[in-house]
Design an enzyme around this catalytic site. Structure first.
Site, short mmCIF file in Angstrom:
data_model
loop_
_atom_site.label_atom_id
_atom_site.label_comp_id
_atom_site.label_asym_id
_atom_site.label_seq_id
_atom_site.Cartn_x
_atom_site.Cartn_y
_atom_site.Cartn_z
N GLY A 46 0.84 -1.19 0.00
CA GLY A 46 0.00 0.00 0.00
C GLY A 46 0.88 1.24 0.00
N GLN A 51 3.26 9.90 1.28
CA GLN A 51 4.56 9.21 1.30
C GLN A 51 5.43 9.58 0.09
OE1 GLN A 51 2.60 5.21 2.32
NE2 GLN A 51 4.53 5.11 3.43
N CYS A 94 6.15 -0.07 7.48
CA CYS A 94 5.79 1.14 6.74
C CYS A 94 6.99 1.56 5.91
CB CYS A 94 5.40 2.25 7.71
SG CYS A 94 4.88 3.76 6.86
N LEU A 95 6.73 1.87 4.64
CA LEU A 95 7.82 2.27 3.75
C LEU A 95 8.46 3.59 4.21
CD1 LEU A 95 6.15 1.34 0.34
CD2 LEU A 95 8.04 0.13 1.48
N HIS A 136 -4.25 1.45 7.94
CA HIS A 136 -2.88 1.99 7.96
C HIS A 136 -2.76 3.16 6.98
CE1 HIS A 136 1.69 1.25 7.92
NE2 HIS A 136 1.51 2.02 6.85
N GLU A 137 -3.32 2.99 5.78
CA GLU A 137 -3.21 4.03 4.74
C GLU A 137 -4.07 5.25 5.07
OE1 GLU A 137 -0.78 3.58 3.05
OE2 GLU A 137 -0.58 1.41 2.96
N HIS A 140 -2.34 7.44 7.39
CA HIS A 140 -1.36 8.34 6.74
C HIS A 140 -2.03 9.63 6.28
CE1 HIS A 140 2.47 6.26 6.51
NE2 HIS A 140 1.94 5.18 5.98
O1 GNR Z 1 4.08 -2.54 2.49
C1 GNR Z 1 3.45 -2.40 3.54
N1 GNR Z 1 3.14 -3.49 4.28
C2 GNR Z 1 2.27 -3.46 5.35
C3 GNR Z 1 2.23 -4.58 6.18
C4 GNR Z 1 1.36 -4.61 7.24
C5 GNR Z 1 0.52 -3.55 7.48
C6 GNR Z 1 0.56 -2.43 6.68
C7 GNR Z 1 1.42 -2.39 5.61
S1 GNR Z 1 1.45 -1.00 4.56
C8 GNR Z 1 3.10 -1.05 4.02
C9 GNR Z 1 3.36 0.03 2.99
C10 GNR Z 1 3.14 1.39 3.61
O2 GNR Z 1 3.93 1.94 4.33
N2 GNR Z 1 2.00 1.96 3.36
O3 GNR Z 1 1.71 3.15 3.92
NI NI Z 2 2.86 3.24 5.75
#
Ligand code: GNR
Ligand code: NI
Length: 171
Positions: A46, A51, A94-95, A136-137, A140
């Site tokens: 995601g 980001q 998270c990236l 999670h997204e 952000h």
């Molecule tokens: O690549 C991603 N893997 C992930 C694994 C578990 C819960 C959420 C994520 S999102 C993350 C990519 C990211 O930072 N998205 O904002």
């Molecule tokens: Ni993230």
């Protein structure tokens, strides 16, 4: 299409509240394409527009599991309509916080409303990894990071580690 740079901690842009998208312009379509390419390149499942330093309510995602298959998805102005009382735990990453993983507890199921890239409003029930990832997204988009759900001790440790790394990189 182009791969864009992903911003990482301690970049304070990650704390911005992203703005709703009013119209799906060619620029928005190009941003969504670039985000998908950037997400696949990372690789991640995601990505939120902030980001790549764009404070807009736009998310890309691909939860396809099988090697060689893809399911690129774009969510515009996504909203959580309701959340289950039941919670589930996933190890999140998270990236924008590279190479740090911790278990986070979130509602196991959520109902989401969003606009797709064609401008069509959709509603879906999400569970499993989809529920975790969309929460999670959307976090952000509101300037929230998964480390905000951890103990202050862990959050401060992560913050310090990334501040130190940024200082060293700047020398
Ligand atoms: O690549 C991603 N893997 C992930 C694994 C578990 C819960 C959420 C994520 S999102 C993350 C990519 C990211 O930072 N998205 O904002
Ligand atoms: Ni993230």
């Amino acid at each position: 299409m182009a791969i864009r740079d992903i911003i990482i901690l301690p970049d304070t842009q990650l704390r911005l509240v992203s703005k709703p998208i009013e119209k799906i312009t060619p620029e928005i379509r190009a941003l969504a394409d670039d985000m998908l390419e950037t997400m696949y390149d990372a690789p991640g499942i995601g990505l939120a527009a902030i980001q790549v330093a764009q404070p807009l309510r736009l998310i890309t995602m691909d939860l396809s599991k099988k090697e060689g298959e893809s399911d690129p998805r774009v969510f515009i102005n996504p909203e959580i309509l309701s959340s289950s009382e039941e919670f589930s735990v996933y190890e999140e990453g998270c990236l924008s916080i590279p190479e740090y993983y911790e278990e986070v507890e979130r509602p196991a199921r959520v109902r989401v409303r969003f606009m797709d890239i064609h401008g069509k409003v959709q509603e879906e029930d999400a569970d499993g990894l989809y529920a975790t990832c969309i929460q999670h997204e959307i976090d952000h988009l509101n300037g929230v990071l998964f480390v905000d759900y951890l103990s202050k001790l862990k959050r401060d440790m992560v913050g310090k580690k990334f501040k130190k790394a940024a200082k060293l990189a700047a020398k």
